[in-house]
Design an enzyme around this catalytic site. Structure first.
Site, PDB file in Angstrom:
ATOM      1  N   SER A   1       9.244 -62.703 -59.245  1.00 24.95           N
ATOM      2  CA  SER A   1       7.789 -62.853 -59.220  1.00 24.95           C
ATOM      3  C   SER A   1       7.289 -63.185 -60.630  1.00 24.95           C
ATOM      4  CB  SER A   1       7.153 -61.584 -58.642  1.00 24.95           C
ATOM      5  OG  SER A   1       5.813 -61.798 -58.283  1.00 24.95           O
ATOM      6  N   LEU A   2       6.452 -62.342 -61.227  1.00 31.79           N
ATOM      7  CA  LEU A   2       6.057 -62.568 -62.629  1.00 31.79           C
ATOM      8  C   LEU A   2       7.287 -62.760 -63.505  1.00 31.79           C
ATOM      9  CD1 LEU A   2       4.149 -62.368 -65.188  1.00 31.79           C
ATOM     10  CD2 LEU A   2       4.620 -59.904 -65.084  1.00 31.79           C
TER      11      LEU A   2
END
Length: 247
Positions: free
Chosen positions: A93-94
């Site tokens: 994700s991030l």
């Protein structure tokens, strides 16, 4: 502060190992601890090296980054000589965005590149963001969105005071993830492997596949599940990591 102690802030579990060191970057709001269980599953091959970003756990007094470019620069400065030799990068994700930006900087600056770049659970960075942005949502709406993703621990839902302490870090991380603007460049001279859940509402299969435009040597692996599909598939993912790095 010595170089060793500075590096220790970034790598709370250390970086020793006989196999390839896999530096792992966490998702928004998470600490290095999300990869603690990977260390046993990796059994030293690869050697799992969870990265602690500013603003969490023992670094909780530090201000978390809001700017993706500044965060990537800080990672490079903080890890320093660790990013040499036999190593690879993983991010979810991030963390996928952070791993990509770090790899790209290393290549552009002529440093020793990672053996492989592994990304998970995020649309390719060159794609425009077509979803509702989360970082500035009112607390109630943000909690609703996170509950749907499965990304909010129950204890935070039960303890409002803990939630209020957690939200500034989460909003900073979401700002990093949602305000990145891609600058086109040549494909990375690094093998790239993409992972994702087929039912992830924040990273659909076509958005995952678009990562493959960023490397001439790439592969895509999708699994049943949503945004946190990987929680129950660590041994399986690490088998793919080993296979791809041996190719």
């Amino acid at each position: 502060m010595t170089t060793a102690s500075m590096t220790g802030q970034w790598l709370p579990y250390g970086s020793a190992g006989t196999g390839t060191r896999l530096f792992c970057f966490p998702h928004a709001g998470a600490s290095a601890a999300v990869y603690a269980g990977w260390r046993a599953a990796g059994n030293g091959d690869p050697a799992i090296c969870p990265v602690q970003l500013p603003g969490r756990a023992a670094r909780g007094r530090e201000t978390p980054h809001h700017d993706p470019e500044a965060l990537a620069d800080d990672v490079l400065s903080g890890l320093g000589s660790e990013l040499t030799g036999d190593y690879a990068l993983f991010g979810h994700s991030l963390g996928a965005l952070v791993a990509y930006l770090v790899a790209r900087r290393i290549v552009e600056r002529g440093g020793p590149p990672p053996r492989h770049l592994f990304v998970s659970g995020r649309p390719a960075p060159q794609l425009p963001n077509t979803r509702r942005e989360l970082h500035a949502l009112p607390t109630g709406e943000l909690v609703k969105e996170l509950r749907a993703l499965g990304g909010l621990p129950d204890v935070l839902l039960e303890e409002r005071s803990l939630l209020e302490l957690f939200l500034p870090l989460l909003r900073a991380d979401l700002t990093v993830n949602e305000t990145y603007r891609h600058v086109p460049g040549p494909p990375l001279p690094i093998p790239l492997t993409v992972f994702g859940g087929v039912d992830d509402p924040r990273a659909e299969p076509a958005e995952l596949a678009a990562w493959q435009e960023l490397s001439a040597d790439s592969a895509l692996f999708t699994y049943p599940g949503g945004h946190f599909y990987l929680d129950d598939r660590v041994p399986e993912l690490l088998d793919v990591v080993r296979t791809r790095m041996a190719a």
